[in-house]
Scaffold this active site. Structure first.
Site, PDB file in Angstrom:
ATOM      1  N   ASP A 168      11.728 -25.124  -9.975  1.00 42.35           N
ATOM      2  CA  ASP A 168      10.406 -24.955  -9.994  1.00 42.35           C
ATOM      3  C   ASP A 168       9.625 -23.787  -9.353  1.00 42.35           C
ATOM      4  O   ASP A 168      10.447 -23.166  -8.720  1.00 42.35           O
ATOM      5  CB  ASP A 168       9.908 -26.018  -9.015  1.00 42.35           C
ATOM      6  N   GLN A 206       3.901 -18.939 -13.980  1.00 43.64           N
ATOM      7  CA  GLN A 206       2.816 -19.621 -13.845  1.00 43.64           C
ATOM      8  C   GLN A 206       1.533 -18.771 -14.513  1.00 43.64           C
ATOM      9  O   GLN A 206       1.422 -17.382 -14.103  1.00 43.64           O
ATOM     10  CB  GLN A 206       2.178 -19.678 -12.261  1.00 43.64           C
ATOM     11  N   ARG A 222       9.605 -23.025 -18.299  1.00 44.22           N
ATOM     12  CA  ARG A 222       8.418 -23.982 -18.311  1.00 44.22           C
ATOM     13  C   ARG A 222       7.174 -23.271 -17.756  1.00 44.22           C
ATOM     14  O   ARG A 222       7.141 -22.511 -16.536  1.00 44.22           O
ATOM     15  CB  ARG A 222       8.620 -25.185 -17.031  1.00 44.22           C
ATOM     16  N   GLY A 272      -0.202 -23.164 -12.842  1.00 44.22           N
ATOM     17  CA  GLY A 272      -0.039 -22.749 -11.306  1.00 44.22           C
ATOM     18  C   GLY A 272      -0.837 -23.396 -10.547  1.00 44.22           C
ATOM     19  O   GLY A 272      -1.911 -23.537 -10.708  1.00 44.22           O
ATOM     20  N   HIS A 332      -1.796 -30.620 -19.256  1.00 47.16           N
ATOM     21  CA  HIS A 332      -2.374 -32.003 -19.572  1.00 47.16           C
ATOM     22  C   HIS A 332      -3.743 -31.508 -20.304  1.00 47.16           C
ATOM     23  O   HIS A 332      -4.499 -32.257 -20.529  1.00 47.16           O
ATOM     24  CB  HIS A 332      -2.938 -32.863 -18.673  1.00 47.16           C
ATOM     25  N   ARG A 349      -1.231 -32.973  -3.156  1.00 45.25           N
ATOM     26  CA  ARG A 349      -1.475 -32.032  -4.098  1.00 45.25           C
ATOM     27  C   ARG A 349      -2.081 -32.415  -5.413  1.00 45.25           C
ATOM     28  O   ARG A 349      -2.925 -32.016  -5.975  1.00 45.25           O
ATOM     29  CB  ARG A 349      -0.158 -31.082  -4.377  1.00 45.25           C
TER      30      ARG A 349
END
Ligand SMILES: Cc1cc2nc3c(=O)[nH]c(=O)nc-3n(C[C@H](O)[C@H](O)[C@H](O)COP(=O)(O)OP(=O)(O)OC[C@H]3O[C@@H](n4cnc5c(N)ncnc54)[C@H](O)[C@@H]3O)c2cc1C
Length: 280
Positions: A103, A133, A154, A158, A197, A256
């Protein structure tokens, strides 16, 4: 634990969640929640948990890989320990034919994270990928610098709040950056996991991956977010992986997610009260 973003506090919870996702045609990536650690022993405990996760993936035949935050392995405490724990994890994953996604955390972690990734690749470890990001202004340069490695990436917007000197702030500019990063990664032959999304970005990404074979890309979403849309995408034949966090440190992660979507305030508040009075 009632927040929808977390499988639960235990590995058993993560196993059950992944089995259900797999039954619905989704892959998973399992994250041991370990943000905000303060000691090397805590970092070692998280590394050990990842060993247990890899064993569970193997033993239960789960369609899953792991996602790891390097601060959880001690990035800010002891870079050597972090490197060693990460290398052990990636080798253990390779022995089980599994994949490790590193990540990406806040901007202060990017240089060290990319440097550790490069060291693993230089040591011949290819079952490892990174996250980039789109909101960071440096990301286009990072993509160019990493190009010769054809990294598995990926791509996401961000999540960390960064100053405007280093990050795009306007939502449309971040979207444009996301799409041009995606173009650059695909042009360089990278396998890209498209983690968003955002309907507009999903649509633009699908246009771009239409020419690729199904193993040339994947879509990724967070557990508990836009599940109906995920179902449609899977039904349309797109490979889709769900990010499945589990662990005791669910609270920071949920906060978050809450910052992203204030409508979840009620759910988090109920979980917090239940925890405070000992029933959570
Ligand atoms: C699999 C995955 C892994 C990620 N890994 C990282 C990482 O390593 N580093 C990093 O910095 N960021 C990571 N992120 C987070 C990412 O950077 C974004 O902050 C996050 O995905 C929100 O941006 P979005 O592109 O989904 O668009 P948004 O514009 O934020 O969301 C689009 C729409 O999705 C829905 N939605 C979004 N968030 C939620 C929510 N929490 N609850 C309910 N609905 C919601 C809403 O309908 C919203 O309008 C990851 C995201 C995903 C999906």
């Amino acid at each position: 634990m009632s927040a929808p973003y977390i499988a639960g506090p235990t590995l058993g919870d993560a196993r059950r969640t992944v089995l259900a996702l797999n039954a619905g045609g989704r892959r998973a990536t399992i994250d041991v929640l370990g943000e905000e650690i303060h000691t090397a022993d805590e970092a070692r405990a998280i590394a050990a948990s990842y060993g247990e996760v890899l064993a569970a993936i193997h033993d239960d035949g789960l369609d899953a890989n792991v996602s790891v935050k390097l601060t959880g392995l001690g990035l800010k405490l002891d870079l050597g320990l972090c490197h060693e724990s990460l290398a052990v994890l990636v080798r253990a994953a390779a022995a089980r034919d599994a994949f490790v996604r590193i990540d990406m955390e806040d901007a202060s972690c990017v240089d060290d994270t990319l440097a550790l990734y490069r060291e693993l690749r230089a040591a011949g470890m290819d079952n490892v990928g990174i996250v980039l990001q789109a909101h960071l202004k440096r990301t286009h340069h990072d993509i160019a610098d990493l190009r010769e490695l054809r990294p598995s990436v990926r791509l996401c917007k961000g999540i960390y709040v960064e100053p405007s000197s280093i990050a795009f702030k306007d939502a449309e500019v971040v979207r444009r950056s996301f799409v041009s990063c995606l173009d650059a990664l695909l042009d360089g032959g990278s396998r890209v996991a498209i983690a968003t999304h955002d309907e507009e970005l999903i649509a633009q990404s699908l246009e771009r991956v239409a020419v690729l074979p199904p193993d040339g890309y994947e879509l990724q979403m967070l557990l508990g977010v836009r599940e109906a849309r995920a179902t449609e995408l899977v039904a349309a034949g797109h490979p889709l992986r769900v990010y499945v966090p589990f662990g005791q440190r669910w609270y920071e992660y949920s906060l978050r997610r809450l910052q992203e979507n204030p409508q979840m305030a009620g759910v988090i508040a109920r979980a917090t009260v239940a925890r405070a009075i000992g029933r959570g």
